[in-house]
Scaffold this motif. Structure first.
Motif, PDB file in Angstrom:
ATOM      1  N   GLU A 150       0.822  -1.229   0.000  1.00 16.03           N
ATOM      2  CA  GLU A 150       0.000   0.000   0.000  1.00 16.03           C
ATOM      3  C   GLU A 150       0.848   1.268   0.000  1.00 16.03           C
ATOM      4  O   GLU A 150       0.307   2.382  -0.010  1.00 16.03           O
ATOM      5  N   ALA A 151       2.193   1.137   0.035  1.00 12.45           N
ATOM      6  CA  ALA A 151       3.052   2.322   0.144  1.00 12.45           C
ATOM      7  C   ALA A 151       3.546   2.811  -1.224  1.00 12.45           C
ATOM      8  O   ALA A 151       4.546   3.531  -1.306  1.00 12.45           O
ATOM      9  N   GLY A 152       2.813   2.445  -2.287  1.00 14.88           N
ATOM     10  CA  GLY A 152       3.275   2.750  -3.638  1.00 14.88           C
ATOM     11  C   GLY A 152       3.345   4.233  -4.004  1.00 14.88           C
ATOM     12  O   GLY A 152       3.975   4.604  -4.993  1.00 14.88           O
ATOM     13  N   PHE A 153       2.714   5.093  -3.199  1.00 13.14           N
ATOM     14  CA  PHE A 153       2.745   6.534  -3.505  1.00 13.14           C
ATOM     15  C   PHE A 153       3.850   7.246  -2.723  1.00 13.14           C
ATOM     16  O   PHE A 153       4.024   8.449  -2.842  1.00 13.14           O
ATOM     17  N   ILE A 154       4.596   6.481  -1.923  1.00 14.72           N
ATOM     18  CA  ILE A 154       5.726   7.073  -1.175  1.00 14.72           C
ATOM     19  C   ILE A 154       7.006   6.691  -1.908  1.00 14.72           C
ATOM     20  O   ILE A 154       7.407   5.517  -1.904  1.00 14.72           O
ATOM     21  N   THR A 155       7.632   7.640  -2.563  1.00 17.03           N
ATOM     22  CA  THR A 155       8.915   7.335  -3.215  1.00 17.03           C
ATOM     23  C   THR A 155       9.797   8.577  -3.275  1.00 17.03           C
ATOM     24  O   THR A 155       9.296   9.700  -3.315  1.00 17.03           O
TER      25      THR A 155
END
Ligand code: CAA
Length: 244
Positions: free
Chosen positions: A226-231
């Motif tokens: 679910e952390a795909g928007f943190i980069t």
């Protein structure tokens, strides 16, 4: 058909912060491979105690890294989904006394290792359309520290590396983030002269060293599906010691 757990690789994963990361990931249901350098006895005791599979190689060496990752892929039967670049060393001392060897060993172990590991693993993550990479930097890479020109340069380098590689992974669902721990209760920090360490702890707003589990829980957060928007982000975990 039930899918296999995601496979994580933690470098320097049998001691200190790395050991806490490996065990936290294992407890959360991931398959975990922990790389270590040379201390076979300690690593095998760790493997027996935690069930985390251990793999020795020198992360400074590209050929050794390629061979080590091939062994992990062979054992688990699939490529690595999650990479935590945690391996790191210090060779502290005032710059006017710093040797070329002190510089090279710290830059190679802390920064070149990120190239070596990512260069082998990142292309496979791109092909697969999933990957999570977390680089363990340091507050001292943000603020500098007396006696750590080599370490601060390497840890700052990891932050630029993180932000640039994040751009290249973004369209492929490969996230690349950094954590910047402050002073954590590990052997590495325990090696600092007691009087020097007291002056450091006195400046930490929460008034104590951090604990290894306080880093591990942030890594768990960053590697989630679910952390795909943190980069391209840096998470500061430093007891309020922001010196950026
Ligand atoms: N600030 C200003 N001056 C300092 C100083 C400091 N922090 N530390 C030493 N000095 C001064 C000394 O008083 C001395 O002055 P004089 O020549 O006038 O006597 C001069 O600098 C040289 O001192 P030394 O000969 O003692 O220097 P050294 O080469 O032995 O290095 C040191 C000293 C080992 C670096 C010591 O200062 C130290 O341990 N500092 C802490 C380093 C540190 O925080 N390391 C972190 C390790 S853990 C880690 O890295 C994990 C993480 O990510 C946070």
């Amino acid at each position: 058909m039930t899918s296999l757990p995601k496979l994580a690789l933690v470098t320097g994963g049998t001691r200190g912060i790395g050991a806490a990361i490996s065990t936290a990931l294992k407890a959360a249901g991931y398959d975990v491979a922990a790389n270590y350098a040379t201390n076979h006895k300690a690593a095998h005791a760790f493997e027996k105690q935690t069930g985390v599979a251990v793999f020795p190689w020198d992360v400074c060496s590209f050929p050794e890294t390629e061979a080590g990752i091939a062994k992990i892929e062979e054992k688990f039967g699939r490529p690595v989904d999650i990479l935590v670049n945690n391996a790191g060393i210090t060779r502290d001392g005032a710059f006017h006394k710093m040797t070329e060897a002190d510089w090279d060993s710290v830059l190679d172990t802390n920064l070149r290792s990120c190239f070596n590991l990512c260069r082998v693993i990142f292309p496979k993550m791109r092909d697969k359309g999933f990957g999570r990479i977390v680089n363990v930097s340091s507050v001292n890479g943000q603020a500098g520290q007396f006696g750590q020109v080599n370490y601060a340069a390497a840890k700052a380098g990891m932050l630029g590396f993180t932000r640039a590689l994040a751009l290249e992974g973004a369209k492929k669902n490969v996230t690349v983030n950094a954590v910047a721990p402050g002073y954590i209760n590990t052997e590495m920090v325990g090696a600092i002269d007691a009087a020097v360490l007291k002056t450091i702890v006195d400046k930490i707003p929460v008034g104590r060293l951090g604990e290894v589990n306080e880093i591990a829980r942030t890594i768990l957060f960053l590697i989630a599906d679910e952390a795909g928007f943190i980069t391209g982000a840096t998470f500061n975990i430093n007891g309020g010691q922001h010196r950026i």
